[in-house]
Write an enzyme that holds these catalytic residues in place. Structure first.
Site, short mmCIF file in Angstrom:
data_model
loop_
_atom_site.label_atom_id
_atom_site.label_comp_id
_atom_site.label_asym_id
_atom_site.label_seq_id
_atom_site.Cartn_x
_atom_site.Cartn_y
_atom_site.Cartn_z
N ASP A 193 0.88 -1.16 0.00
CA ASP A 193 0.00 0.00 0.00
C ASP A 193 0.93 1.22 0.00
OD1 ASP A 193 -2.50 1.46 0.53
OD2 ASP A 193 -1.63 1.79 2.52
N LEU A 194 0.41 2.39 -0.31
CA LEU A 194 1.29 3.58 -0.37
C LEU A 194 1.14 4.45 0.87
CD1 LEU A 194 3.29 5.28 -2.04
CD2 LEU A 194 1.34 6.29 -3.22
N ASP A 195 -0.03 5.09 0.99
CA ASP A 195 -0.24 6.01 2.10
C ASP A 195 -0.26 5.25 3.43
OD1 ASP A 195 -1.01 8.13 3.74
OD2 ASP A 195 -3.14 7.82 3.32
N THR B 152 1.29 10.27 3.45
CA THR B 152 0.53 11.28 2.71
C THR B 152 -0.78 11.62 3.41
OG1 THR B 152 0.15 9.39 1.24
CG2 THR B 152 1.37 11.23 0.33
N LYS C 144 -8.50 6.97 6.09
CA LYS C 144 -7.31 6.25 5.66
C LYS C 144 -7.67 5.00 4.84
CE LYS C 144 -4.09 7.98 9.04
NZ LYS C 144 -3.28 7.73 10.22
N GLY C 145 -7.09 4.91 3.65
CA GLY C 145 -7.32 3.75 2.79
C GLY C 145 -8.63 3.81 2.02
N ARG D 76 -11.37 8.49 -2.73
CA ARG D 76 -11.60 9.95 -2.66
C ARG D 76 -13.09 10.29 -2.47
NH1 ARG D 76 -9.36 13.06 -7.69
NH2 ARG D 76 -7.56 11.77 -7.12
N SER E 12 -2.38 0.69 -4.35
CA SER E 12 -2.86 1.89 -3.63
C SER E 12 -4.18 2.38 -4.21
CB SER E 12 -1.81 3.01 -3.75
OG SER E 12 -2.36 4.24 -3.37
N ALA E 13 -5.06 2.85 -3.32
CA ALA E 13 -6.34 3.41 -3.77
C ALA E 13 -6.16 4.76 -4.44
CB ALA E 13 -7.26 3.57 -2.56
N SER E 14 -4.98 5.36 -4.29
CA SER E 14 -4.80 6.74 -4.75
C SER E 14 -4.66 6.87 -6.26
CB SER E 14 -3.57 7.35 -4.09
OG SER E 14 -3.38 8.66 -4.58
N ASN F 45 -3.32 9.42 -7.37
CA ASN F 45 -2.10 10.24 -7.46
C ASN F 45 -0.84 9.41 -7.17
OD1 ASN F 45 -3.34 12.95 -7.81
ND2 ASN F 45 -4.29 12.44 -5.86
N LYS G 193 -11.03 -0.77 -1.86
CA LYS G 193 -10.82 -1.64 -0.70
C LYS G 193 -11.99 -1.40 0.26
CE LYS G 193 -5.87 -0.66 -1.09
NZ LYS G 193 -4.73 0.05 -0.50
N GLU H 144 -0.14 -3.37 4.60
CA GLU H 144 -1.27 -2.43 4.68
C GLU H 144 -1.35 -1.74 6.04
OE1 GLU H 144 -3.89 -0.76 3.85
OE2 GLU H 144 -4.13 -1.31 1.75
N ASP H 145 -1.76 -0.47 6.02
CA ASP H 145 -1.93 0.25 7.30
C ASP H 145 -3.40 0.44 7.66
OD1 ASP H 145 -2.31 2.18 5.17
OD2 ASP H 145 -2.38 3.68 6.77
P1 B16 Z 1 -6.57 10.06 -4.04
P2 B16 Z 1 -3.62 4.18 -0.02
C1 B16 Z 1 -5.44 6.12 -0.10
O1 B16 Z 1 -4.12 5.68 -0.32
C2 B16 Z 1 -5.47 7.06 1.09
O2 B16 Z 1 -5.15 6.35 2.29
C3 B16 Z 1 -6.85 7.66 1.25
O3 B16 Z 1 -6.87 8.58 2.33
C4 B16 Z 1 -7.23 8.38 -0.07
O4 B16 Z 1 -8.55 8.92 0.03
C5 B16 Z 1 -7.14 7.38 -1.22
O5 B16 Z 1 -5.84 6.84 -1.28
C6 B16 Z 1 -7.48 8.04 -2.55
O6 B16 Z 1 -6.48 8.99 -2.84
O7 B16 Z 1 -7.56 11.11 -3.64
O8 B16 Z 1 -5.15 10.56 -4.17
O9 B16 Z 1 -7.02 9.30 -5.27
O10 B16 Z 1 -3.57 4.04 1.48
O11 B16 Z 1 -4.58 3.21 -0.68
O12 B16 Z 1 -2.25 4.18 -0.66
MG MG Z 2 -2.83 3.13 3.34
#
Ligand code: B16
Ligand code: MG
Length: 213
Positions: A10-12, A18, A46-47, A50, A115-117, A119, A146, A170-171
């Site tokens: 996982d990233l964040d 982040t 967290k996780g 958006r 990662s869900a992000s 970005n 997730k 994973e966190d």
């Molecule tokens: P974005 P992960 C998640 O990252 C974040 O923990 C979560 O807070 C955020 O809303 C999600 O990514 C989406 O991010 O807005 O940049 O697309 O923990 O899955 O790495």
């Molecule tokens: Mg995370």
């Protein structure tokens, strides 16, 4: 002997914190909408994706909007978030994470990001980590967030490995659930009481050896 052949990170909260920048951007949005958003409220984001994060935030403020407005609000928050991550420094990689990935690579393990992000690539490039990953699965590549296992199953598929040969780091509770649903071993990064379903929990990667696998 361990049968693990692939590590999915996982990233964040695992590689970089982040969550701090997500919090600052969500708080700014809440303040513009005339309510406050605390660090404690931020824990539940967290996780989470958006748009789901926005729903949780609006619930805290007791507000509701139509879909078009919600998309505009999420885009506004994201612009502030992107501004923050574009000023991140390489030393913001969480202690020991880079070294652990280097050791895993040197031992012949395949490495993926899950990662869900949306970005994630911007962050990996900013931290000069993109070359460490054989596969990057992020929020732009999956449709189900997730705790759905889609993100990790796709990562294993692209690594060319069966899920049972992969371990997820994973966190977030939702991420641990996703990993277990995917049929993977999961190592929680954080506090045991919050990640009870993980197979093992580490506080971070500092002093963590590959034998954890
Ligand atoms: P974005 P992960 C998640 O990252 C974040 O923990 C979560 O807070 C955020 O809303 C999600 O990514 C989406 O991010 O807005 O940049 O697309 O923990 O899955 O790495
Ligand atoms: Mg995370």
């Amino acid at each position: 002997m361990s049968t693990i052949k692939g590590c999915i990170f996982d990233l964040d909260g695992v590689i970089v914190n982040t969550a701090r920048y997500h919090y600052l951007a969500w708080k700014k949005l809440a303040n513009e909408l005339d309510f406050d958003f605390s660090e404690k409220d931020n824990e539940s984001l967290k996780g989470v994706s958006r748009m789901e994060s926005l729903e949780i935030l609006l619930k805290v403020g007791g507000l509701s909007f139509d879909d078009e407005t919600k998309l505009a609000l999420a885009a506004r928050k994201n612009q502030w978030y992107v501004d923050y991550i574009n000023s991140m420094e390489e030393d913001e990689v969480l202690p020991g994470a880079k070294k652990f990935i280097e050791r895993a690579r040197a031992a012949g393990l395949k490495i993926a990001l899950g990662s869900a992000s949306k970005n994630a690539l911007t962050i990996l490039n900013r931290l000069k980590l993109a070359d460490y990953f054989d596969v990057v699965i992020d929020g732009t590549k999956v449709s189900r967030a997730k705790p759905d296992p889609e993100i990790f199953l796709l990562a294993a598929h692209e690594l060319g490995l069966p899920p049972s040969d992969c371990v997820v780091f994973e966190d977030a509770k939702a991420g641990v659930e996703a990993a277990k649903k995917a049929g993977m071993k999961c190592i929680g990064v954080g506090i045991r009481s919050e990640l009870a379903d993980a197979d093992a929990v580490i506080p971070g990667f500092e002093n963590i050896d590959l034998c954890i696998l």
